[in-house]
Design a protein around this motif. Structure first.
Motif, mmCIF file in Angstrom:
data_model
loop_
_atom_site.group_PDB
_atom_site.id
_atom_site.type_symbol
_atom_site.label_atom_id
_atom_site.label_comp_id
_atom_site.label_asym_id
_atom_site.label_seq_id
_atom_site.Cartn_x
_atom_site.Cartn_y
_atom_site.Cartn_z
ATOM 1 N N PHE A 1 0.841 -0.961 0.149
ATOM 2 C CA PHE A 1 0.407 -0.254 0.117
ATOM 3 C C PHE A 1 0.672 1.388 -0.062
ATOM 4 O O PHE A 1 1.686 1.653 0.526
ATOM 5 C CB PHE A 1 -0.641 -0.058 1.739
ATOM 6 N N GLU A 2 0.201 1.798 -0.233
ATOM 7 C CA GLU A 2 0.575 3.497 -0.553
ATOM 8 C C GLU A 2 0.118 4.575 0.024
ATOM 9 O O GLU A 2 -0.718 4.864 -0.120
ATOM 10 C CB GLU A 2 0.921 3.920 -2.177
ATOM 11 N N ASP A 3 1.020 5.682 1.434
ATOM 12 C CA ASP A 3 0.142 6.161 1.905
ATOM 13 C C ASP A 3 -1.331 5.943 1.924
ATOM 14 O O ASP A 3 -2.547 6.271 1.813
ATOM 15 C CB ASP A 3 -0.356 7.634 0.922
ATOM 16 N N VAL A 4 -0.368 5.299 3.040
ATOM 17 C CA VAL A 4 -1.643 4.188 3.453
ATOM 18 C C VAL A 4 -1.629 4.802 5.747
ATOM 19 O O VAL A 4 -1.777 5.059 6.354
ATOM 20 C CB VAL A 4 -1.158 2.433 4.385
ATOM 21 N N THR A 5 -3.528 4.640 5.745
ATOM 22 C CA THR A 5 -3.724 5.430 7.012
ATOM 23 C C THR A 5 -4.404 3.613 7.504
ATOM 24 O O THR A 5 -5.563 3.206 7.223
ATOM 25 C CB THR A 5 -4.349 6.444 7.215
ATOM 26 N N ILE A 6 -3.934 3.369 8.794
ATOM 27 C CA ILE A 6 -4.687 2.092 9.441
ATOM 28 C C ILE A 6 -5.499 2.350 10.476
ATOM 29 O O ILE A 6 -4.627 3.409 11.598
ATOM 30 C CB ILE A 6 -4.349 0.913 9.720
ATOM 31 N N SER A 7 -6.044 2.137 11.205
ATOM 32 C CA SER A 7 -7.252 2.518 11.920
ATOM 33 C C SER A 7 -8.215 1.465 13.105
ATOM 34 O O SER A 7 -8.795 1.030 12.173
ATOM 35 C CB SER A 7 -7.717 4.274 12.146
ATOM 36 N N GLN A 8 -7.984 1.893 13.975
ATOM 37 C CA GLN A 8 -9.046 0.636 14.917
ATOM 38 C C GLN A 8 -9.473 1.979 16.232
ATOM 39 O O GLN A 8 -8.128 1.779 17.278
ATOM 40 C CB GLN A 8 -8.799 -0.225 15.136
ATOM 41 N N GLY A 9 -10.949 2.448 16.364
ATOM 42 C CA GLY A 9 -10.849 2.561 17.400
ATOM 43 C C GLY A 9 -10.214 4.634 17.106
ATOM 44 O O GLY A 9 -9.482 5.065 16.121
ATOM 45 N N PRO A 10 -9.632 4.929 18.597
ATOM 46 C CA PRO A 10 -8.770 5.652 18.781
ATOM 47 C C PRO A 10 -7.539 5.542 18.020
ATOM 48 O O PRO A 10 -6.503 6.131 18.499
ATOM 49 C CB PRO A 10 -8.538 6.200 20.267
ATOM 50 N N LEU A 11 -6.777 4.543 17.386
ATOM 51 C CA LEU A 11 -5.569 4.157 17.654
ATOM 52 C C LEU A 11 -5.365 3.792 15.836
ATOM 53 O O LEU A 11 -6.535 4.126 15.175
ATOM 54 C CB LEU A 11 -5.566 2.657 17.786
ATOM 55 N N SER A 12 -4.286 4.905 15.499
ATOM 56 C CA SER A 12 -4.223 4.892 13.819
ATOM 57 C C SER A 12 -2.432 4.490 13.243
ATOM 58 O O SER A 12 -1.719 5.177 14.457
ATOM 59 C CB SER A 12 -4.556 6.528 13.162
ATOM 60 N N ILE A 13 -2.369 4.363 12.087
ATOM 61 C CA ILE A 13 -0.893 3.730 11.814
ATOM 62 C C ILE A 13 -1.152 4.685 10.582
ATOM 63 O O ILE A 13 -1.665 4.225 9.740
ATOM 64 C CB ILE A 13 -0.228 2.287 12.285
ATOM 65 N N ARG A 14 0.070 5.425 10.143
ATOM 66 C CA ARG A 14 0.305 6.075 8.921
ATOM 67 C C ARG A 14 1.745 6.308 8.646
ATOM 68 O O ARG A 14 2.415 5.658 9.337
ATOM 69 C CB ARG A 14 -0.261 7.352 8.851
ATOM 70 N N ALA A 15 2.013 5.776 7.559
ATOM 71 C CA ALA A 15 3.007 5.933 6.795
ATOM 72 C C ALA A 15 3.153 5.709 5.106
ATOM 73 O O ALA A 15 2.060 5.451 4.693
ATOM 74 C CB ALA A 15 3.440 4.150 7.084
ATOM 75 N N ASP A 16 3.816 6.148 4.634
ATOM 76 C CA ASP A 16 4.080 6.201 3.228
ATOM 77 C C ASP A 16 3.341 5.410 2.003
ATOM 78 O O ASP A 16 2.951 5.308 1.259
ATOM 79 C CB ASP A 16 5.251 6.816 2.990
#
Length: 145
Positions: free
Chosen positions: A53-68
């Motif tokens: 994935f490019e320019d990706v955000t994974i989120s679950q409730g108050p948690l998120s992980i964002r990366a290129d």
């Protein structure tokens, strides 16, 4: 130097407790919150059984992980048991704080984040801790979460 972020990082293995300033969140016994994946683009490599994935955000409730970029191992987009490699401006947001790094390896188990290892030059975290006027900050070459 290695910081084991069992510190006050409030998301750990999702056995989360309520504080007066934050509502109670899911425990290990509760049904996990839905996980959302948003990306600018995605690619399937069927030969190596990988998703990228490019320019990706994974989120679950108050948690998120964002990366290129993010690459999911052979189990695909299963969050039941998978390992993800995040690279480029990695930012993990959790209730009350952030963790920033150049790269991070995240292990999902039981549809929750089980562990994350952030690496950088250096990796940094910041968290507002109840009862403290200023946020707690730290940095290291590697931060386990």
């Amino acid at each position: 130097m290695r910081i084991v972020a069992v510190l006050a990082l409030c998301i750990g293995s999702t056995a989360l407790a309520a504080t007066p300033s934050a509502p109670a969140r899911a425990s290990r016994d509760a049904t996990p919150l839905p996980i959302d994946v948003v990306a600018a683009s995605s690619r399937i490599d069927s030969r190596q059984n990988r998703l990228s994935f490019e320019d990706v955000t994974i989120s679950q409730g108050p948690l998120s992980i964002r990366a290129d970029r993010a690459i999911a191992d052979g189990s695909g987009v299963s969050f039941n048991d998978s390992r993800w490699e995040f690279t480029g401006q990695v930012r993990i947001r959790f209730s009350g704080g952030t963790l920033q790094a150049q790269t991070a390896t995240v292990r999902f188990a039981g549809n929750r984040i089980a562990r994350a290892q952030a690496n950088g030059g250096p990796a940094e975290f910041e968290q507002q801790v109840e009862g403290m006027a200023r946020p707690v900050r730290g940095r290291a070459g590697s931060i386990d979460y």
